[in-house]
Motif scaffolding. Structure first.
Motif, PDB file in Angstrom:
ATOM      1  N   VAL A  92       1.259  -1.271  -0.180  1.00 28.63           N
ATOM      2  CA  VAL A  92       0.075  -0.089  -0.084  1.00 28.63           C
ATOM      3  C   VAL A  92       0.611   1.746   0.194  1.00 28.63           C
ATOM      4  O   VAL A  92       1.026   2.537  -0.578  1.00 28.63           O
ATOM      5  CB  VAL A  92      -1.143  -0.233   1.214  1.00 28.63           C
ATOM      6  CG1 VAL A  92      -1.992   1.276   0.997  1.00 28.63           C
ATOM      7  CG2 VAL A  92      -2.171  -1.018   1.143  1.00 28.63           C
ATOM      8  N   THR A  93       2.101   1.306   1.166  1.00 28.14           N
ATOM      9  CA  THR A  93       2.863   2.550   0.533  1.00 28.14           C
ATOM     10  C   THR A  93       3.598   2.781  -0.178  1.00 28.14           C
ATOM     11  O   THR A  93       3.898   3.675  -0.731  1.00 28.14           O
ATOM     12  CB  THR A  93       3.543   2.456   1.806  1.00 28.14           C
ATOM     13  OG1 THR A  93       2.939   2.413   3.201  1.00 28.14           O
ATOM     14  CG2 THR A  93       4.882   3.720   2.163  1.00 28.14           C
ATOM     15  N   PHE A  94       3.949   1.585  -0.853  1.00 27.29           N
ATOM     16  CA  PHE A  94       4.239   1.256  -2.536  1.00 27.29           C
ATOM     17  C   PHE A  94       3.496   2.273  -3.321  1.00 27.29           C
ATOM     18  O   PHE A  94       3.889   3.322  -4.222  1.00 27.29           O
ATOM     19  CB  PHE A  94       5.545  -0.348  -2.695  1.00 27.29           C
ATOM     20  CG  PHE A  94       5.929   0.031  -4.177  1.00 27.29           C
ATOM     21  CD1 PHE A  94       7.439   1.029  -4.140  1.00 27.29           C
ATOM     22  CD2 PHE A  94       5.209  -0.556  -4.972  1.00 27.29           C
ATOM     23  CE1 PHE A  94       7.459   0.631  -5.603  1.00 27.29           C
ATOM     24  CE2 PHE A  94       5.254  -0.790  -6.335  1.00 27.29           C
ATOM     25  CZ  PHE A  94       7.035   0.252  -6.418  1.00 27.29           C
ATOM     26  N   THR A  95       2.643   1.360  -3.392  1.00 26.95           N
ATOM     27  CA  THR A  95       1.752   2.049  -4.479  1.00 26.95           C
ATOM     28  C   THR A  95       1.407   3.746  -4.710  1.00 26.95           C
ATOM     29  O   THR A  95       0.812   4.530  -5.498  1.00 26.95           O
ATOM     30  CB  THR A  95       0.548   1.190  -4.371  1.00 26.95           C
ATOM     31  OG1 THR A  95      -0.052   0.542  -3.279  1.00 26.95           O
ATOM     32  CG2 THR A  95       0.679  -0.275  -4.809  1.00 26.95           C
ATOM     33  N   GLU A  96       0.845   4.076  -3.116  1.00 24.67           N
ATOM     34  CA  GLU A  96       1.281   5.454  -2.671  1.00 24.67           C
ATOM     35  C   GLU A  96       2.328   6.225  -2.963  1.00 24.67           C
ATOM     36  O   GLU A  96       1.778   7.497  -3.960  1.00 24.67           O
ATOM     37  CB  GLU A  96       0.323   5.959  -1.470  1.00 24.67           C
ATOM     38  CG  GLU A  96      -1.186   4.892  -1.392  1.00 24.67           C
ATOM     39  CD  GLU A  96      -2.022   4.566  -0.129  1.00 24.67           C
ATOM     40  OE1 GLU A  96      -0.581   5.348   1.498  1.00 24.67           O
ATOM     41  OE2 GLU A  96      -2.746   4.557   0.699  1.00 24.67           O
ATOM     42  N   TRP A  97       3.546   5.710  -2.591  1.00 23.17           N
ATOM     43  CA  TRP A  97       4.604   6.627  -2.670  1.00 23.17           C
ATOM     44  C   TRP A  97       5.086   6.707  -3.784  1.00 23.17           C
ATOM     45  O   TRP A  97       5.565   7.721  -4.320  1.00 23.17           O
ATOM     46  CB  TRP A  97       5.365   6.779  -2.091  1.00 23.17           C
ATOM     47  CG  TRP A  97       4.727   6.791  -0.331  1.00 23.17           C
ATOM     48  CD1 TRP A  97       3.155   7.247  -0.062  1.00 23.17           C
ATOM     49  CD2 TRP A  97       5.986   6.482   0.733  1.00 23.17           C
ATOM     50  NE1 TRP A  97       3.364   7.525   1.694  1.00 23.17           N
ATOM     51  CE2 TRP A  97       4.849   7.037   2.093  1.00 23.17           C
ATOM     52  CE3 TRP A  97       6.983   6.467   0.769  1.00 23.17           C
ATOM     53  CZ2 TRP A  97       5.182   7.716   3.373  1.00 23.17           C
ATOM     54  CZ3 TRP A  97       7.088   6.420   2.037  1.00 23.17           C
ATOM     55  CH2 TRP A  97       6.496   7.167   3.761  1.00 23.17           C
ATOM     56  N   ALA A  98       5.292   6.349  -4.945  1.00 16.98           N
ATOM     57  CA  ALA A  98       6.403   5.177  -5.864  1.00 16.98           C
ATOM     58  C   ALA A  98       5.089   6.621  -7.256  1.00 16.98           C
ATOM     59  O   ALA A  98       5.900   6.461  -7.859  1.00 16.98           O
ATOM     60  CB  ALA A  98       5.664   4.101  -6.037  1.00 16.98           C
ATOM     61  N   GLY A  99       4.146   7.013  -7.477  1.00 20.39           N
ATOM     62  CA  GLY A  99       3.084   7.754  -8.465  1.00 20.39           C
ATOM     63  C   GLY A  99       3.605   9.736  -7.251  1.00 20.39           C
ATOM     64  O   GLY A  99       3.548  10.158  -8.478  1.00 20.39           O
ATOM     65  N   TYR A 100       3.931   9.249  -6.124  1.00 17.02           N
ATOM     66  CA  TYR A 100       5.015  10.488  -6.089  1.00 17.02           C
ATOM     67  C   TYR A 100       5.990  11.496  -5.355  1.00 17.02           C
ATOM     68  O   TYR A 100       6.389  12.385  -6.205  1.00 17.02           O
ATOM     69  CB  TYR A 100       4.007  11.035  -4.358  1.00 17.02           C
ATOM     70  CG  TYR A 100       4.098  12.739  -4.225  1.00 17.02           C
ATOM     71  CD1 TYR A 100       3.237  13.828  -4.753  1.00 17.02           C
ATOM     72  CD2 TYR A 100       4.743  12.579  -3.038  1.00 17.02           C
ATOM     73  CE1 TYR A 100       3.830  15.061  -3.768  1.00 17.02           C
ATOM     74  CE2 TYR A 100       5.431  13.706  -2.219  1.00 17.02           C
ATOM     75  CZ  TYR A 100       4.776  14.854  -2.874  1.00 17.02           C
ATOM     76  OH  TYR A 100       5.254  16.934  -2.227  1.00 17.02           O
ATOM     77  N   TRP A 101       6.832  10.780  -4.577  1.00 15.24           N
ATOM     78  CA  TRP A 101       8.154  11.057  -4.749  1.00 15.24           C
ATOM     79  C   TRP A 101       8.963  10.874  -5.924  1.00 15.24           C
ATOM     80  O   TRP A 101       9.532  12.504  -5.701  1.00 15.24           O
ATOM     81  CB  TRP A 101       8.428  10.092  -3.844  1.00 15.24           C
ATOM     82  CG  TRP A 101       8.078  10.375  -2.437  1.00 15.24           C
ATOM     83  CD1 TRP A 101       6.810   9.557  -1.544  1.00 15.24           C
ATOM     84  CD2 TRP A 101       7.700  11.773  -1.873  1.00 15.24           C
ATOM     85  NE1 TRP A 101       6.482   9.970  -0.687  1.00 15.24           N
ATOM     86  CE2 TRP A 101       7.211  10.824  -0.310  1.00 15.24           C
ATOM     87  CE3 TRP A 101       8.382  12.708  -1.308  1.00 15.24           C
ATOM     88  CZ2 TRP A 101       7.161  12.260   0.632  1.00 15.24           C
ATOM     89  CZ3 TRP A 101       8.420  13.529  -0.218  1.00 15.24           C
ATOM     90  CH2 TRP A 101       8.163  13.744   0.553  1.00 15.24           C
ATOM     91  N   PRO A 102       9.103  10.147  -6.596  1.00 15.28           N
ATOM     92  CA  PRO A 102      10.033  10.333  -8.387  1.00 15.28           C
ATOM     93  C   PRO A 102       9.353  11.914  -8.969  1.00 15.28           C
ATOM     94  O   PRO A 102      10.094  12.094  -9.678  1.00 15.28           O
ATOM     95  CB  PRO A 102       9.158   9.699  -8.505  1.00 15.28           C
ATOM     96  CG  PRO A 102       8.941   8.297  -7.847  1.00 15.28           C
ATOM     97  CD  PRO A 102       8.180   9.113  -6.990  1.00 15.28           C
ATOM     98  N   THR A 103       8.386  12.384  -8.692  1.00 20.82           N
ATOM     99  CA  THR A 103       7.998  13.461  -9.426  1.00 20.82           C
ATOM    100  C   THR A 103       8.938  14.758  -8.648  1.00 20.82           C
ATOM    101  O   THR A 103       8.468  15.662  -8.949  1.00 20.82           O
ATOM    102  CB  THR A 103       6.608  13.910  -8.925  1.00 20.82           C
ATOM    103  OG1 THR A 103       6.086  13.677  -8.035  1.00 20.82           O
ATOM    104  CG2 THR A 103       6.151  12.020 -10.000  1.00 20.82           C
ATOM    105  N   VAL A 104       8.634  14.569  -7.209  1.00 18.17           N
ATOM    106  CA  VAL A 104       9.263  16.031  -6.247  1.00 18.17           C
ATOM    107  C   VAL A 104      10.706  15.740  -6.592  1.00 18.17           C
ATOM    108  O   VAL A 104      11.015  15.471  -6.375  1.00 18.17           O
ATOM    109  CB  VAL A 104       8.911  15.625  -5.245  1.00 18.17           C
ATOM    110  CG1 VAL A 104       9.564  16.958  -3.900  1.00 18.17           C
ATOM    111  CG2 VAL A 104       7.742  15.222  -4.685  1.00 18.17           C
ATOM    112  N   THR A 105      10.975  17.372  -6.584  1.00 15.36           N
ATOM    113  CA  THR A 105      12.284  18.001  -7.224  1.00 15.36           C
ATOM    114  C   THR A 105      12.500  19.056  -6.952  1.00 15.36           C
ATOM    115  O   THR A 105      13.861  20.038  -6.650  1.00 15.36           O
ATOM    116  CB  THR A 105      12.304  18.325  -9.370  1.00 15.36           C
ATOM    117  OG1 THR A 105      11.500  18.598  -9.586  1.00 15.36           O
ATOM    118  CG2 THR A 105      12.523  16.937  -9.567  1.00 15.36           C
TER     119      THR A 105
END
Length: 184
Positions: free
Chosen positions: A49-62
């Motif tokens: 659950v944490t992976f699926t929620e975070w994988a769509g967000y954290w890679p986009t934060v720059t």
């Protein structure tokens, strides 16, 4: 040997889900504790659950205030515990653990590096504690009752598990940072 450490925000009634909805203050002492957790860890363990929620967000934060954490988490090795995911290739440096969890954790702990931090994932934290795979539980206990309808860290029917208090420190906002180690 490396340690497996979990540091969740938790309410007085045991809720860990959606702290953004019940956490009323974030003080310097909490920031320092979380900063220390990041400094002492270089590997992340998380559930599906944490992976699926975070994988769509954290890679986009720059940029912005979360850019430092985003850089750390994006560049760190991530191990995702799931029996239902087929792949975790969507997020760089991610590896799927879908077999023997105790063997995988023991291999990670025996490897080179700093500690292994559990990101979110209350179900995984419960499993790690039940299997004697969690070495330290650092609870950031908020002086709030979050109420029903949210996931708690421990189920009402959880088996007895004794923990030893290592340290406890109140913060300026009334949060208590309590570090526990399972008694083995």
């Amino acid at each position: 040997m490396r340690k497996v450490v979990s540091s969740p925000f938790i309410s007085l009634d045991g809720v860990v889900q959606s702290p953004d909805q019940w956490q009323f203050a974030f003080d310097a002492e909490m920031g320092a504790a979380l900063g220390k957790a990041l400094e002492t860890a270089d590997t992340i363990l998380m559930g599906r659950v944490t992976f699926t929620e975070w994988a769509g967000y954290w890679p986009t934060v720059t940029s912005g205030e979360d850019a430092g954490f985003a850089k750390w988490i994006n560049e760190s090795p991530k191990y995702v515990v799931s029996s239902t995911l087929d792949s975790v290739e969507d997020w760089a440096n991610s590896t799927l653990i879908n077999g023997d969890l105790p063997a995988a954790i023991e291999k990670l702990k025996a490897g080179e590096g700093k500690d292994i931090t559990v990101a979110g994932s209350p179900t995984l934290v419960r499993s790690l504690l039940e299997m004697d795979l969690l070495d330290e539980l650092v609870l950031l206990i908020h002086p709030v009752v979050a109420g029903e309808g949210r996931k708690k860290l421990f189920k009402d029917d959880a088996a007895l598990k004794k923990l030893e208090l290592v340290s406890a420190e109140p913060t300026s906002s009334g949060v208590i940072i309590a570090t526990y180690r399972p008694m083995r």
